[in-house]
Design a protein around this motif. Structure first.
Motif, PDB file in Angstrom:
ATOM      1  N   VAL A 140     -55.680   3.857 -16.622  1.00  0.00           N
ATOM      2  CA  VAL A 140     -54.402   3.522 -17.240  1.00  0.00           C
ATOM      3  C   VAL A 140     -54.310   2.001 -17.325  1.00  0.00           C
ATOM      4  CG1 VAL A 140     -51.902   3.536 -16.892  1.00  0.00           C
ATOM      5  CG2 VAL A 140     -53.252   5.597 -16.430  1.00  0.00           C
ATOM      6  N   VAL A 141     -53.862   1.497 -18.464  1.00  0.00           N
ATOM      7  CA  VAL A 141     -53.750   0.046 -18.653  1.00  0.00           C
ATOM      8  C   VAL A 141     -52.272  -0.321 -18.821  1.00  0.00           C
ATOM      9  CG1 VAL A 141     -54.495  -1.970 -19.965  1.00  0.00           C
ATOM     10  CG2 VAL A 141     -56.005   0.027 -19.782  1.00  0.00           C
ATOM     11  N   ILE A 142     -51.811  -1.213 -17.954  1.00  0.00           N
ATOM     12  CA  ILE A 142     -50.420  -1.662 -17.958  1.00  0.00           C
ATOM     13  C   ILE A 142     -50.381  -3.128 -18.378  1.00  0.00           C
ATOM     14  CG2 ILE A 142     -48.350  -2.031 -16.561  1.00  0.00           C
ATOM     15  CD1 ILE A 142     -49.471   0.147 -14.643  1.00  0.00           C
ATOM     16  N   ALA A 143     -49.669  -3.427 -19.437  1.00  0.00           N
ATOM     17  CA  ALA A 143     -49.490  -4.823 -19.850  1.00  0.00           C
ATOM     18  C   ALA A 143     -48.310  -5.407 -19.085  1.00  0.00           C
ATOM     19  CB  ALA A 143     -49.237  -4.906 -21.355  1.00  0.00           C
ATOM     20  N   ALA A 144     -48.528  -6.549 -18.444  1.00  0.00           N
ATOM     21  CA  ALA A 144     -47.461  -7.271 -17.751  1.00  0.00           C
ATOM     22  C   ALA A 144     -47.231  -8.568 -18.511  1.00  0.00           C
ATOM     23  CB  ALA A 144     -47.854  -7.544 -16.305  1.00  0.00           C
ATOM     24  N   VAL A 145     -46.148  -8.621 -19.268  1.00  0.00           N
ATOM     25  CA  VAL A 145     -45.914  -9.700 -20.226  1.00  0.00           C
ATOM     26  C   VAL A 145     -44.849 -10.662 -19.725  1.00  0.00           C
ATOM     27  CG1 VAL A 145     -45.215 -10.242 -22.592  1.00  0.00           C
ATOM     28  CG2 VAL A 145     -46.522  -8.154 -22.123  1.00  0.00           C
ATOM     29  N   ASP A 146     -45.219 -11.935 -19.668  1.00  0.00           N
ATOM     30  CA  ASP A 146     -44.274 -12.983 -19.299  1.00  0.00           C
ATOM     31  C   ASP A 146     -44.341 -14.066 -20.375  1.00  0.00           C
ATOM     32  OD1 ASP A 146     -42.415 -14.417 -17.876  1.00  0.00           O
ATOM     33  OD2 ASP A 146     -43.837 -15.217 -16.412  1.00  0.00           O
ATOM     34  N   GLY A 147     -43.272 -14.237 -21.114  1.00  0.00           N
ATOM     35  CA  GLY A 147     -43.276 -15.208 -22.203  1.00  0.00           C
ATOM     36  C   GLY A 147     -43.608 -14.557 -23.539  1.00  0.00           C
ATOM     37  N   TYR A 148     -44.205 -15.327 -24.423  1.00  0.00           N
ATOM     38  CA  TYR A 148     -44.454 -14.867 -25.784  1.00  0.00           C
ATOM     39  C   TYR A 148     -45.650 -13.914 -25.874  1.00  0.00           C
ATOM     40  CZ  TYR A 148     -41.206 -18.399 -27.520  1.00  0.00           C
ATOM     41  OH  TYR A 148     -40.081 -19.147 -27.774  1.00  0.00           O
ATOM     42  N   ALA A 149     -45.474 -12.825 -26.607  1.00  0.00           N
ATOM     43  CA  ALA A 149     -46.564 -11.937 -27.001  1.00  0.00           C
ATOM     44  C   ALA A 149     -46.458 -11.807 -28.517  1.00  0.00           C
ATOM     45  CB  ALA A 149     -46.450 -10.576 -26.327  1.00  0.00           C
ATOM     46  N   LEU A 150     -47.250 -12.597 -29.214  1.00  0.00           N
ATOM     47  CA  LEU A 150     -47.129 -12.683 -30.666  1.00  0.00           C
ATOM     48  C   LEU A 150     -48.458 -12.372 -31.346  1.00  0.00           C
ATOM     49  CD1 LEU A 150     -45.183 -16.087 -30.919  1.00  0.00           C
ATOM     50  CD2 LEU A 150     -44.228 -13.782 -30.715  1.00  0.00           C
ATOM     51  N   GLY A 151     -48.372 -11.889 -32.584  1.00  0.00           N
ATOM     52  CA  GLY A 151     -49.580 -11.651 -33.371  1.00  0.00           C
ATOM     53  C   GLY A 151     -50.574 -10.775 -32.640  1.00  0.00           C
ATOM     54  N   GLY A 152     -51.830 -11.247 -32.586  1.00  0.00           N
ATOM     55  CA  GLY A 152     -52.868 -10.489 -31.896  1.00  0.00           C
ATOM     56  C   GLY A 152     -52.555 -10.273 -30.434  1.00  0.00           C
ATOM     57  N   GLY A 153     -51.793 -11.193 -29.820  1.00  0.00           N
ATOM     58  CA  GLY A 153     -51.381 -11.007 -28.435  1.00  0.00           C
ATOM     59  C   GLY A 153     -50.502  -9.787 -28.275  1.00  0.00           C
ATOM     60  N   MET A 154     -49.553  -9.620 -29.192  1.00  0.00           N
ATOM     61  CA  MET A 154     -48.706  -8.428 -29.146  1.00  0.00           C
ATOM     62  C   MET A 154     -49.523  -7.178 -29.444  1.00  0.00           C
ATOM     63  SD  MET A 154     -45.155  -7.593 -31.127  1.00  0.00           S
ATOM     64  CE  MET A 154     -44.754  -5.932 -31.678  1.00  0.00           C
ATOM     65  N   GLU A 155     -50.458  -7.275 -30.381  1.00  0.00           N
ATOM     66  CA  GLU A 155     -51.269  -6.113 -30.731  1.00  0.00           C
ATOM     67  C   GLU A 155     -52.085  -5.621 -29.542  1.00  0.00           C
ATOM     68  OE1 GLU A 155     -52.670  -6.134 -35.184  1.00  0.00           O
ATOM     69  OE2 GLU A 155     -52.717  -8.201 -34.436  1.00  0.00           O
ATOM     70  N   ILE A 156     -52.542  -6.544 -28.704  1.00  0.00           N
ATOM     71  CA  ILE A 156     -53.268  -6.145 -27.498  1.00  0.00           C
ATOM     72  C   ILE A 156     -52.349  -5.361 -26.571  1.00  0.00           C
ATOM     73  CG2 ILE A 156     -54.351  -7.037 -25.392  1.00  0.00           C
ATOM     74  CD1 ILE A 156     -55.530  -9.298 -27.144  1.00  0.00           C
ATOM     75  N   THR A 157     -51.094  -5.778 -26.452  1.00  0.00           N
ATOM     76  CA  THR A 157     -50.166  -5.033 -25.589  1.00  0.00           C
ATOM     77  C   THR A 157     -49.870  -3.647 -26.162  1.00  0.00           C
ATOM     78  OG1 THR A 157     -48.033  -5.754 -26.562  1.00  0.00           O
ATOM     79  CG2 THR A 157     -49.074  -7.222 -24.956  1.00  0.00           C
ATOM     80  N   LEU A 158     -49.875  -3.533 -27.488  1.00  0.00           N
ATOM     81  CA  LEU A 158     -49.607  -2.239 -28.114  1.00  0.00           C
ATOM     82  C   LEU A 158     -50.679  -1.211 -27.771  1.00  0.00           C
ATOM     83  CD1 LEU A 158     -48.504  -3.306 -31.744  1.00  0.00           C
ATOM     84  CD2 LEU A 158     -47.045  -2.809 -29.764  1.00  0.00           C
ATOM     85  N   ALA A 159     -51.892  -1.694 -27.507  1.00  0.00           N
ATOM     86  CA  ALA A 159     -52.998  -0.790 -27.180  1.00  0.00           C
ATOM     87  C   ALA A 159     -52.939  -0.315 -25.737  1.00  0.00           C
ATOM     88  CB  ALA A 159     -54.330  -1.481 -27.448  1.00  0.00           C
ATOM     89  N   CYS A 160     -52.125  -0.976 -24.916  1.00  0.00           N
ATOM     90  CA  CYS A 160     -51.996  -0.577 -23.505  1.00  0.00           C
ATOM     91  C   CYS A 160     -51.154   0.692 -23.395  1.00  0.00           C
ATOM     92  CB  CYS A 160     -51.366  -1.715 -22.702  1.00  0.00           C
ATOM     93  SG  CYS A 160     -52.355  -3.235 -22.659  1.00  0.00           S
ATOM     94  N   ASP A 161     -51.312   1.380 -22.283  1.00  0.00           N
ATOM     95  CA  ASP A 161     -50.561   2.624 -22.078  1.00  0.00           C
ATOM     96  C   ASP A 161     -49.087   2.354 -21.823  1.00  0.00           C
ATOM     97  OD1 ASP A 161     -52.752   4.757 -21.955  1.00  0.00           O
ATOM     98  OD2 ASP A 161     -53.492   3.281 -20.521  1.00  0.00           O
ATOM     99  N   LEU A 162     -48.803   1.326 -21.042  1.00  0.00           N
ATOM    100  CA  LEU A 162     -47.441   0.993 -20.660  1.00  0.00           C
ATOM    101  C   LEU A 162     -47.258  -0.518 -20.741  1.00  0.00           C
ATOM    102  CD1 LEU A 162     -47.372   3.264 -17.486  1.00  0.00           C
ATOM    103  CD2 LEU A 162     -46.240   3.776 -19.653  1.00  0.00           C
ATOM    104  N   ARG A 163     -46.008  -0.952 -20.980  1.00  0.00           N
ATOM    105  CA  ARG A 163     -45.714  -2.367 -21.105  1.00  0.00           C
ATOM    106  C   ARG A 163     -44.492  -2.732 -20.269  1.00  0.00           C
ATOM    107  NH1 ARG A 163     -48.017  -0.281 -25.093  1.00  0.00           N
ATOM    108  NH2 ARG A 163     -46.214   1.056 -25.395  1.00  0.00           N
ATOM    109  N   LEU A 164     -44.685  -3.665 -19.350  1.00  0.00           N
ATOM    110  CA  LEU A 164     -43.584  -4.252 -18.597  1.00  0.00           C
ATOM    111  C   LEU A 164     -43.427  -5.689 -19.069  1.00  0.00           C
ATOM    112  CD1 LEU A 164     -44.202  -1.765 -16.824  1.00  0.00           C
ATOM    113  CD2 LEU A 164     -43.753  -3.178 -14.809  1.00  0.00           C
TER     114      LEU A 164
END
Length: 257
Positions: A99-123
């Motif tokens: 399972v892949v969990i994205a832990a995002v602090d600050g900006y997630a833009l463009g390809g950065g956001m797309e990488i988080t979209l591929a994760c199972d869960l996003r915090l």
């Protein structure tokens, strides 16, 4: 010796993989994408890894997407190769056993956001911001965002974000269903670790099979969409419009600094 662009801290059964280019807000270039792919491949192939937390160094950005100096120099063929590389990275994340969990602090833009979209869960922390601003540069998302974003939040909301390139805060991202939970910056990693522990305490085999079953609905149907996305991304680099827009953005950034 140059510092690694990706860091990995593995404390079985959870690995923490961090993008490490904070001096440019964790913007990606080809080298970073290659290193991230290799690091994740190694972690995913380890039988002891049941969960992976994907995060970034610094507190200003998970990743603001492509390094604009890098994007400015691409021709059409190079753009298509970049898209394929990014899609391959996101597919690797989405189709991994852990399972892949994205832990995002600050900006997630463009390809950065797309990488988080591929994760199972996003915090995300309260100061996080999300967006696909590629249209403002005269290009389109190229790492599968045209396929995954509508899947997560629905066609209408996804089209609005993709067409306008607007950047939204964590509260709205949560309301739209883009992220699972909003937490304070101080507790972000702690919350991600606790969630990973809760999941890894379950049947690893059962969780893996659930992930496969859910993704099976989309993987085959989206292949054509991914192919078109790469072609369309490359098409954007056949004119000078993207370079003109990138230079305008760079001028604004320079004036702000």
């Amino acid at each position: 010796m140059a510092e690694d662009l990706v860091k990995c801290d593995f404390d079985s059964p959870t690995a923490i993989v961090s993008i490490n280019r904070p001096e440019v807000l964790n913007a990606y270039n080809e080298e970073l994408l290659d290193e991230l792919y290799q690091t994740l491949s190694d972690v995913f192939s380890d039988d002891k890894a049941a969960a992976v937390i994907l995060t970034a160094e610094g507190n200003r950005a998970f990743s603001v997407g492509g390094d604009i100096d890098y994007l400015e120099q691409l021709d059409s063929d190079q753009a298509k190769m970049l898209s394929r590389k990014g899609q391959g990275l996101c597919d690797l994340i989405e189709q991994s056993d852990p399972v892949v969990i994205a832990a995002v602090d600050g900006y997630a833009l463009g390809g950065g956001m797309e990488i988080t979209l591929a994760c199972d869960l996003r915090l995300a922390s309260t100061r996080s911001r999300f967006g696909q601003p590629e249209v403002k540069l005269g290009i389109i998302p190229a790492f599968g965002g045209t396929q995954r974003l509508p899947r997560l939040i629905g066609d209408a909301e996804a089209k609005e974000l993709l067409y306008t390139g607007d950047i939204i805060d964590a509260a709205l991202a949560y309301e739209l269903g883009l992220i699972n939970k909003v937490v304070t910056p101080r507790t972000l990693l702690k919350e991600a670790k606790e969630l990973a522990l809760e999941i890894t305490n379950r049947s690893t085999k059962a969780v893996k099979l659930i992930k496969i079953a859910i993704n099976k609905k989309y993987t085959e149907a989206e292949k054509t969409g991914y192919e078109y996305e790469s072609e369309a991304f490359a098409e954007c680099f056949k004119t000078e419009e993207h370079r003109v827009r990138i230079r305008e953005i760079k001028k604004i950034i320079k004036e702000d600094n």
